[in-house]
Design a protein around this motif. Structure first.
Motif, PDB file in Angstrom:
ATOM      1  N   PRO A 170       0.837  -1.204   0.000  1.00 46.03           N
ATOM      2  CA  PRO A 170       0.000   0.000   0.000  1.00 46.03           C
ATOM      3  C   PRO A 170       0.871   1.253   0.000  1.00 46.03           C
ATOM      4  O   PRO A 170       1.887   1.313   0.693  1.00 46.03           O
ATOM      5  N   HIS A 186      -5.301   2.916   0.455  1.00 48.59           N
ATOM      6  CA  HIS A 186      -4.874   1.519   0.322  1.00 48.59           C
ATOM      7  C   HIS A 186      -4.594   0.900   1.686  1.00 48.59           C
ATOM      8  O   HIS A 186      -4.953  -0.259   1.942  1.00 48.59           O
ATOM      9  N   ALA A 195      -4.586  -5.479  -7.965  1.00 47.28           N
ATOM     10  CA  ALA A 195      -4.759  -4.034  -8.091  1.00 47.28           C
ATOM     11  C   ALA A 195      -4.216  -3.643  -9.460  1.00 47.28           C
ATOM     12  O   ALA A 195      -3.040  -3.303  -9.602  1.00 47.28           O
TER      13      ALA A 195
END
Length: 775
Positions: A321, A326, A339
């Motif tokens: 992240p 995120h 993602a």
């Protein structure tokens, strides 16, 4: 505070006043607060301001303390800052009584560098998950050391009023932080909180609001758990997010996104969970947790990741992240997710809510959005480790834009890039400013983004283009865009641009031997180049060697079908006897009717262009070894051949001897002995891994042999083939053993993402030599 005495008043020369112009990435990193605090601690007086050129400081006081401040600015700047140069001018004493941060100066030539978007820092993360903090669970937390930069800036100098955060006036609490020199949000331009900043919402495909703020995030997480596809708006665009553990869900995403087998990137909640599913070195770990937070290629091991995420691939594109959103989403989910860029295949990433619901209709089930505008699309960067060093494969978020020092670069040189993995470059004095990744120019939407990127560069730098550089290929969309400007332009041969990009990255000057190996590039002789040895000298360049040519039956179809490259290779070596070799995997992959058509094409030399491409040679050997007869995405067959060699320590080396036609013609790197040995190995039952290892070793030896024949010690390795770690590492070792100095890409992609830099560099060098561009 009493006014300090001037040097004249004290009768000493121990005091002085200087004016500093600090160039580089110095805006948006807390540099003004840093200078302010250091100056006050040193009992110095004056001011600091952002300017169109970077950072301007005027400071006076004890001369030793002034020198100390200059040293601190140069040697210990704030994290994430990059000081390119400091101009120092001693000026008249003024007798200031304090040190201040002044309002930004917007006049003058624009040389200030725009900072990339930065991953959330540890201080902000602690606040994000602290129930007692006023930004607890706020998905837009940031400070001077982290947060959005390039994706929100609209103009320079970098101040809030010239970013998309201008839509969010700061509340009293945020204003107090912004104005407090002791606060780490002192002059943090994206500063915001739940009371005054951007907000989340969860929308249906029809635009109905399902939930808002933190409830929107929780509802999105719940949908992902249930196997739905959520389009989430991040820093530079939308991600399509699904549970990475479910083959069913990942396959559904593939069908909707029209991406059959190309690997997806996977975001892991933590480094600990990533370590459970993948192997990575300390160097790869440092890259994963860096402020840029790119996607990093790491080795897969037994893990819960669905096989459909990266089919038949020993590597996984992993990332951690990097935005508060995120971190919140991954903490809520607790498992890895795909993602991937929010787009259809070959289209640019989506940035706006309305655009997302229109272009991602039929892909995403729900849309997690926010109301902070994205000034420009910024995709995720991709990197891997080669020769123990970082190699950027896609330069975007965290790395873009970048300013490369190029001696002789002229302001106003605009480079349009290639057709695939495109970037644009605008030249300033002695530097080239490179945009982030734009992508392939296959669609009208992509070409629109390309045009916007050009306009964006012109606006931010405030430099009007005077000369346009583009690829030599007359049918590239980027070449058409260059012609459409109506400005004088220069067409730079594809592989020459690759070599010039590598030279510019490392600050090299001629002479240099460039080894430019890739899939395809238009040659001056109207054949398809791709296995080139180009000698760059102060007077120009010449092709000193290239791979032996062969035909590609079907032309562009051979780019997608590695079996066609294999057939072309066999036909060049054995003529029509090749069609009797039906036991070979690529020949068996054709029907009799297909073989008949292809035979006619090769015999008549119709729709069967000549190529010297090493990329197609990789394809041919991948097909011969039975690894891949068709490619679903660029480089798939070549990658399969690279992966097959993993773990192989075969000392054998296929021969690629050098042939000489005449003194005036380039050397030929002949692949036929390697092909014949490969066929013998196949008959003997040798596995694909051993064949691949010998193939890679042979190519590396051929590079060293050409370098020795030309006598050039400095050798630049460039082009898409040098994304291949085994090839690059073998070539570096072979060149060093031959007494050469190998140079390879690190911060600029070796693939077509680096072409614009090479085009701009060559255009500047050509101008210096007085070469006249096309009108």
């Amino acid at each position: 505070m009493n006014r300090p005495a001037s040097p004249t008043e004290t009768g000493t020369s121990a005091r002085k006043r200087v004016r500093l112009l600090v160039h580089g990435a110095v805006q948006g990193v807390g540099f003004r607060p840093f200078v302010y605090q250091q100056a006050r601690s040193l009992k110095l007086f004056g001011w600091v301001e952002n300017s169109a050129q970077g950072l301007t400081v005027e400071v006076e006081g004890d001369s030793r303390n002034v020198d100390t401040l200059v040293h601190l600015i140069r040697e210990t700047p704030p994290p994430n800052a990059a000081v390119a140069a400091i101009e120092t001018h001693e000026i008249d004493w003024r007798g200031d009584v304090a040190f201040a941060i002044r309002a930004s100066a917007v006049s003058g030539a624009r040389t200030a560098e725009v900072l990339p978007d930065l991953a959330t820092c540890e201080d902000c993360l602690r606040e994000l998950f602290d129930p007692a903090d006023r930004r607890h669970l706020y998905p837009f937390i940031n400070c001077t050391q982290c947060g959005p930069r390039y994706s929100i800036i609209e103009d320079i100098p970098y101040d809030r009023v010239r970013t998309s955060m201008r839509h969010f006036p700061m509340c009293p609490a945020c204003t107090a932080e912004y104005e407090n020199a002791e606060n780490r949000r002192f002059h943090a331009e994206p500063n915001a909180c739940p009371a005054c900043g951007p907000r989340l919402a969860l929308l249906t495909a029809g635009g109905k609001v399902v939930a808002r703020e933190h409830e929107a995030l929780l509802a999105a997480a719940s949908a992902i758990r249930r196997g739905q596809i959520v389009a989430a708006k991040g820093i530079g665009g939308f991600h399509l997010i699904v549970d990475a553990r479910s083959d069913t869900v990942v396959q559904r995403l593939r069908q909707r996104k029209r991406r059959e087998v190309k690997p997806f990137a996977v975001m892991f909640p933590s480094l600990t969970m990533l370590r459970e599913g993948c192997d990575f070195s300390p160097v790869e770990e440092a890259l994963l947790v860096s402020p840029a937070r790119p996607i990093v290629l790491v080795r897969r091991k037994c893990s819960p990741i669905a096989t459909t995420v990266a089919p038949d691939n020993p590597w996984l594109g992993a990332l951690l992240p990097y935005a508060p959103l995120h971190h919140l989403l991954m903490r809520e989910l607790g498992f890895p997710v795909v993602a991937t860029s929010g787009n259809l295949a070959n289209e640019p990433i989506v940035t706006g809510e309305d655009e997302a619901r229109r272009r991602l209709a039929g892909i995403a089930d729900l849309f997690l959005v926010h109301d902070r505008p994205i000034a420009r699309p910024v995709d995720d960067s991709v990197a891997r480790i080669v020769c123990g060093r970082e190699l950027i494969l896609r330069r975007a978020r965290g790395y873009a834009p970048v300013s490369v020092s190029v001696k002789g670069m002229r302001a106003g040189i605009l480079a349009m890039g290639g057709h695939l993995k495109t970037t644009v470059v605008l030249g300033a004095t002695d530097r080239a400013v490179m945009s982030g990744h734009i992508g392939d120019l296959e669609t009208a939407a992509a070409r629109t983004v390309h045009a916007r990127a050009v306009a964006d560069s012109v606006r931010l730098l405030h430099i009007e283009p005077r000369l346009v550089a583009c690829d030599l290929h007359p049918e590239y969309a980027s070449a058409h865009a260059a012609e459409a400007t109506g400005l004088p332009h220069i067409a730079v041969q594809h592989h020459l641009a690759h070599v010039a990009a590598c030279m510019a990255e490392h600050g090299l000057v001629p002479p240099v031997l460039g080894v430019a190996w890739d899939g395809a590039g238009y040659g001056p002789d109207r054949t398809i180049w791709g296995g080139e040895f180009l000698l760059v000298t102060p007077a120009g360049w010449r092709r000193v060697a290239h791979l032996r040519r062969f035909r590609l039956p079907g032309g562009d179809a051979a780019m997608r079908e590695s079996r066609r490259a294999a057939l072309g290779l066999l036909y060049e070596a054995f003529g029509e006897k090749a069609f009797a070799m039906t036991a070979l995997a690529p020949m068996a992959a054709f029907t009799p009717a297909e073989r008949s058509v292809l035979c006619a094409q090769l015999q008549r030399e119709v729709n069967a262009p000549l190529t010297s491409s090493v990329g197609r040679l990789f394809d041919a050997f991948a097909a011969l070894t039975g690894l891949r007869q068709r490619a679903d995405y660029e480089g798939q067959a070549a990658a399969a051949l690279e992966w097959a060699a993993e773990g192989q320590a075969d000392p054998r080396c296929y021969e690629f001897p050098l042939r000489e036609k005449s003194e005036d013609e380039p050397l030929i790197v002949d692949w036929r002995p390697a092909l014949e040995t490969c066929l013998a190995d196949l008959r003997a039952g040798t596995n694909a891994g051993a064949i691949s290892a010998a193939f890679h070793a042979g190519l590396a030896a051929a590079i060293a042999a050409v370098a020795q024949r030309t006598g050039e010690r400095c050798v630049a390795l460039t082009g898409g083939c040098f994304q291949n770690a085994r090839l690059t590492e073998a070539a570096v070792a072979a060149l060093r053993a031959a007494g050469c100095e190998p140079i390879w890409h690190e911060s600029i992609p070796p693939n077509d993402g680096g072409l614009a830099l090479g085009q701009a560099t060559w255009a500047a060098w050509s101008s210096q030599r007085g070469e006249t561009p096309c009108a």
